[in-house]
Motif scaffolding. Sequence first.
Motif, mmCIF file in Angstrom:
data_model
loop_
_atom_site.group_PDB
_atom_site.id
_atom_site.type_symbol
_atom_site.label_atom_id
_atom_site.label_comp_id
_atom_site.label_asym_id
_atom_site.label_seq_id
_atom_site.Cartn_x
_atom_site.Cartn_y
_atom_site.Cartn_z
ATOM 1 N N ASN A 61 0.846 -1.195 0.000
ATOM 2 C CA ASN A 61 0.000 0.000 0.000
ATOM 3 C C ASN A 61 0.882 1.247 0.000
ATOM 4 N N ALA A 62 1.587 1.449 -1.102
ATOM 5 C CA ALA A 62 2.539 2.554 -1.190
ATOM 6 C C ALA A 62 1.832 3.872 -1.460
ATOM 7 N N GLY A 63 2.502 4.974 -1.103
ATOM 8 C CA GLY A 63 1.945 6.304 -1.333
ATOM 9 C C GLY A 63 2.610 7.058 -2.467
ATOM 10 N N GLY A 64 3.570 6.421 -3.144
ATOM 11 C CA GLY A 64 4.187 7.050 -4.301
ATOM 12 C C GLY A 64 5.351 7.966 -4.002
ATOM 13 N N TRP A 67 8.551 6.915 -5.816
ATOM 14 C CA TRP A 67 8.502 7.159 -7.261
ATOM 15 C C TRP A 67 8.708 8.631 -7.568
ATOM 16 N N PHE A 68 8.047 9.501 -6.799
ATOM 17 C CA PHE A 68 8.226 10.932 -7.021
ATOM 18 C C PHE A 68 9.635 11.387 -6.653
ATOM 19 N N GLY A 69 10.245 10.699 -5.695
ATOM 20 C CA GLY A 69 11.631 11.018 -5.362
ATOM 21 C C GLY A 69 12.566 10.723 -6.522
ATOM 22 N N ARG A 70 12.343 9.588 -7.178
ATOM 23 C CA ARG A 70 13.167 9.257 -8.335
ATOM 24 C C ARG A 70 12.926 10.226 -9.485
ATOM 25 N N LEU A 71 11.649 10.604 -9.688
ATOM 26 C CA LEU A 71 11.330 11.575 -10.729
ATOM 27 C C LEU A 71 12.004 12.912 -10.419
ATOM 28 N N ALA A 72 11.969 13.310 -9.163
ATOM 29 C CA ALA A 72 12.588 14.575 -8.777
ATOM 30 C C ALA A 72 14.091 14.552 -9.046
ATOM 31 N N THR A 73 14.728 13.432 -8.708
ATOM 32 C CA THR A 73 16.172 13.306 -8.953
ATOM 33 C C THR A 73 16.483 13.414 -10.441
ATOM 34 N N ALA A 74 15.645 12.768 -11.266
ATOM 35 C CA ALA A 74 15.854 12.822 -12.714
ATOM 36 C C ALA A 74 15.694 14.235 -13.254
ATOM 37 N N LEU A 75 14.882 15.054 -12.578
ATOM 38 C CA LEU A 75 14.647 16.433 -13.015
ATOM 39 C C LEU A 75 15.541 17.435 -12.298
ATOM 40 N N GLY A 76 16.497 16.907 -11.535
ATOM 41 C CA GLY A 76 17.446 17.775 -10.866
ATOM 42 C C GLY A 76 16.967 18.373 -9.559
ATOM 43 N N ARG A 77 15.916 17.807 -8.988
ATOM 44 C CA ARG A 77 15.414 18.277 -7.694
ATOM 45 C C ARG A 77 15.853 17.326 -6.595
ATOM 46 N N GLU A 81 9.164 16.356 -2.285
ATOM 47 C CA GLU A 81 8.693 17.595 -1.672
ATOM 48 C C GLU A 81 9.285 18.809 -2.369
ATOM 49 N N HIS A 82 10.562 18.716 -2.754
ATOM 50 C CA HIS A 82 11.212 19.815 -3.466
ATOM 51 C C HIS A 82 10.608 19.984 -4.855
ATOM 52 N N LEU A 83 10.095 18.904 -5.431
ATOM 53 C CA LEU A 83 9.499 18.953 -6.768
ATOM 54 C C LEU A 83 8.071 19.482 -6.731
ATOM 55 N N LEU A 84 7.254 18.964 -5.807
ATOM 56 C CA LEU A 84 5.833 19.289 -5.776
ATOM 57 C C LEU A 84 5.446 20.293 -4.692
ATOM 58 N N GLY A 85 6.306 20.437 -3.698
ATOM 59 C CA GLY A 85 5.938 21.217 -2.527
ATOM 60 C C GLY A 85 5.478 20.292 -1.418
ATOM 61 N N ARG A 86 5.677 20.703 -0.163
ATOM 62 C CA ARG A 86 5.381 19.822 0.966
ATOM 63 C C ARG A 86 3.906 19.446 1.043
ATOM 64 N N LYS A 87 3.008 20.429 0.953
ATOM 65 C CA LYS A 87 1.583 20.150 1.085
ATOM 66 C C LYS A 87 1.060 19.318 -0.084
ATOM 67 N N THR A 88 1.520 19.646 -1.293
ATOM 68 C CA THR A 88 1.061 18.890 -2.461
ATOM 69 C C THR A 88 1.547 17.450 -2.397
ATOM 70 N N MET A 89 2.788 17.243 -1.954
ATOM 71 C CA MET A 89 3.323 15.895 -1.849
ATOM 72 C C MET A 89 2.533 15.088 -0.832
ATOM 73 N N LEU A 90 2.188 15.684 0.287
ATOM 74 C CA LEU A 90 1.400 14.984 1.297
ATOM 75 C C LEU A 90 -0.012 14.676 0.779
ATOM 76 N N PHE A 91 -0.576 15.611 0.024
ATOM 77 C CA PHE A 91 -1.895 15.386 -0.557
ATOM 78 C C PHE A 91 -1.868 14.211 -1.536
ATOM 79 N N GLY A 178 20.881 1.868 -1.361
ATOM 80 C CA GLY A 178 21.444 2.719 -2.400
ATOM 81 C C GLY A 178 20.519 3.408 -3.378
ATOM 82 N N TYR A 179 19.198 3.178 -3.312
ATOM 83 C CA TYR A 179 18.337 3.804 -4.314
ATOM 84 C C TYR A 179 17.485 4.949 -3.753
ATOM 85 N N ASP A 180 17.619 5.263 -2.467
ATOM 86 C CA ASP A 180 16.925 6.416 -1.908
ATOM 87 C C ASP A 180 17.685 6.913 -0.693
ATOM 88 N N HIS A 181 17.165 7.956 -0.066
ATOM 89 C CA HIS A 181 17.855 8.562 1.063
ATOM 90 C C HIS A 181 16.837 9.194 2.000
#
Length: 276
Positions: A61-64, A67-77, A81-91, A178-181
């Motif tokens: 039952n993942a919350g994504g 996945w968004f962390g990997r997308l953020a890294t690929a986009l240089g973020r 949270e840095h990509l979407l914002g804290r509130k949007t990421m939690l939403f 090694g794939y997240d932090h």
Amino acid sequence: MVPDLDSARSAFDDQRPRNAAVRPLRTVALVGIDGSGKTTQARQLATALAEWGLPATYRRNAGGRRWFGRLATALGRRDGEHLLGRKTMLFVESVLRWLAILRTLLRRSVTREVAIMDRYAVCQFASIRAHAKTPRPERLNRAERRARLAYRVFPQPDVTFLLAVDPAVAYDRIEQRGYDHEEMDYLRAATAAYQALPEHAGFVVIDANGTPEQVRQALLAHLGAFVPAAVPKPRVPAGPRRPRALLVAHARVLLVTVATLAAAASVLTYQLAEGF
């Protein structure tokens, strides 16, 4: 290697009354901070119970957030949270986890499986507390109140295991894979959040600082009350499905899909109307 269920069962059977009935088991949830071993133990627990005849299946039952962390890294973020914002990421995390839990429970109701769940609703409550702008794990904030309104439609699992691990141990495990932090401050805040949840009193707390084998044996020992005392007969391989059976199977899949889509529309409408 299949976990040794024999030793776990015998340890429990020594303490269980001879006339004790086997309790029905439908849902088991493994919760805890990142790095506590939830995914590994949930997969192996499902395998062990299936070997003893229970129709156990692993469900995540993942919350994504990963996945968004990997997308953020690929986009240089830095992270989601840095990509979407804290509130949007939690939403987004709240909605995706809600839908994942709904899908798991719908599958369970249709297939009659025993769902071994990696994460459940309380994980979202702890995440909201730990990811708050000013983390106060002991306080119920507005975002968590709204999440609890959405998640209260879900029943409590038959058993909820909290894999309790020292934040320093969890940090080392995360770095080794090694794939997240995760930051140490967040892991400490998440640990405090789980301990402060009102549901904590109902958790079965498992020391997850040990080896995977030690944790596995502790989990199996607690589930002894749900495991049939007699070894089941070997399963007979199923023959080819008849057309009617295939039709029923397809109808079940369609039902799960339609219900999930309807629930998705409902929860998105509710969340967008209320704001997060």
